[in-house]
Enzyme design. Sequence first.
Site, PDB file in Angstrom:
ATOM      1  N   GLN A 101       0.845  -1.198   0.000  1.00 46.79           N
ATOM      2  CA  GLN A 101       0.000   0.000   0.000  1.00 46.79           C
ATOM      3  C   GLN A 101       0.881   1.249   0.000  1.00 46.79           C
ATOM      4  O   GLN A 101       1.801   1.363   0.799  1.00 46.79           O
ATOM      5  CB  GLN A 101      -0.911   0.007   1.229  1.00 46.79           C
ATOM      6  N   TYR A 172      -6.185  10.435   5.124  1.00 44.50           N
ATOM      7  CA  TYR A 172      -4.931  10.763   4.447  1.00 44.50           C
ATOM      8  C   TYR A 172      -5.216  11.527   3.141  1.00 44.50           C
ATOM      9  O   TYR A 172      -6.373  11.754   2.788  1.00 44.50           O
ATOM     10  CB  TYR A 172      -4.104   9.497   4.211  1.00 44.50           C
ATOM     11  N   ARG A 220      -7.841   1.501  -1.787  1.00 47.15           N
ATOM     12  CA  ARG A 220      -8.571   1.480  -0.514  1.00 47.15           C
ATOM     13  C   ARG A 220      -9.347   2.783  -0.398  1.00 47.15           C
ATOM     14  O   ARG A 220      -8.767   3.863  -0.414  1.00 47.15           O
ATOM     15  CB  ARG A 220      -7.626   1.318   0.676  1.00 47.15           C
ATOM     16  N   GLY A 313      -8.229  -7.973  10.412  1.00 49.00           N
ATOM     17  CA  GLY A 313      -7.096  -7.194  10.889  1.00 49.00           C
ATOM     18  C   GLY A 313      -6.695  -7.486  12.306  1.00 49.00           C
ATOM     19  O   GLY A 313      -5.752  -8.226  12.570  1.00 49.00           O
ATOM     20  N   ARG A 314      -7.468  -6.927  13.242  1.00 53.42           N
ATOM     21  CA  ARG A 314      -7.048  -7.002  14.645  1.00 53.42           C
ATOM     22  C   ARG A 314      -6.955  -8.432  15.178  1.00 53.42           C
ATOM     23  O   ARG A 314      -6.085  -8.746  15.983  1.00 53.42           O
ATOM     24  CB  ARG A 314      -7.964  -6.152  15.521  1.00 53.42           C
TER      25      ARG A 314
END
Length: 332
Positions: A101, A172, A220, A313-314
Site C-alpha cells: 500500500q 490521508y 482502498r 485485521g485485529r
Amino acid sequence: MSSLLKPLEIKSLTLKNRLVMPPMATAKSEVNGRISRNILDYYNEKSMGGYISLIIIEHSFINQQGKASDHQLSIADDSTIEGLKSLAELIHKNGSKAVMQINHAGSAASTKITGEVVVGPSAIENLRKNDTIPHELTKKEIEGIINDFKKAAYRVKEAGFDGVEIHSAHGYLLNQFFSPLSNKRTDEYGGNVNNRIRIHLEVIKAVREVVGENFPVLLRLGASDYTEGGSTIEDSKIAAKEFEKAGVDILDISGGFCGYNVPGTSEQGYFSSLTEEIKKVVSMPVILTGGITEAKAAEKLLADGKADLIGVGRAIYKDSKWAERSIKELSI
C-alpha cells in the site's frame, strides 16, 4: 465448498482463498523507513503456512512530505527496493501473495516528523489531528504528488510484489480530496464528487502506465465519513464506477475520516452495508473489513454476497495462528 476457501483469480494474481490481512501500521521499520529485522520477523510470523491468501503491507510513504509517522515504511526512493525485495520473497516463500500500500499523509503529516511544510487539498486542519493548517496544494504540486505515486508503484513492482494498493481512506491525502469536509477547492479538483476524485483518476492512470496492464492495482476507499457534510455511500458508488473504468482491479472498502470504525456499531463486518451497495454498481472484487473475528462470520458475509474478499485485521494482529485455525476449521 466453503465460500472463504474458494480461489479467486485477478489478472496475474491467483488467490487460494478469500482471506486478506489488511494493511496495519506496525511502526517497526528503521527510522529512515527501511526494512528492519523486526518487520521481516513480523510478516514472517503472520504469513507462516500461507493460510492468508493475500497480505497487504502497511501504508508506505511515497515522499518525505507525505510521511505519516516515525518508523513508517518508505517507498520514497529507489534505495528502498532491495530491502522490500526481501520482504516480498519471505511472504512468497511462506505461501501467501503480497501487495504493497502506497500513501501520502497530506494534512495528517507533521513538520516535526517530515521536516517539511504540511499540505492538503485546502487550508483546513485535519479532522483527526487538528493542530496545523496545511498549505493548499497548487496544481503543479498536485502533479508532483501524482508523479511520486507513479514512481512508488514502479518500485513496488520492481521489488517483486504481486500488486499495489493506492490509499484513499482514514483521513490521508487522497481521502482528504474525496471528502467535502476537507476539500473546499473551487477549481477542477473540488466541488462535485467527479471533481473530488480527479486526483484519484490521475493517480490510477499514472500508476497503470508504469506497472502495465496485467499488474493488479487496488484502491482502498474511505467510503463514508459518517459525518454530516462528509462523504456518503452515494459519492462512493459514483467513485467506484469511475475507478473500475480507470483500471482498478480490486476495491478495498474502509471508513473515511471516521477511521477504522463505524460509530455506534460493533457487529462483525461493520462496513458491510457499504460493500453491499458498492457491489451493486461494479463487477470488480470488493474487500470487506471491520471487526471480523470469527471464520463463520466471514463465511456468512461472503455467502450473503456482501463482499468477495474478507479482511481480518485485529484478530490476526493479536493472534498469528487465527488464520490457520480458521482455515482448518472450515476445511473439515
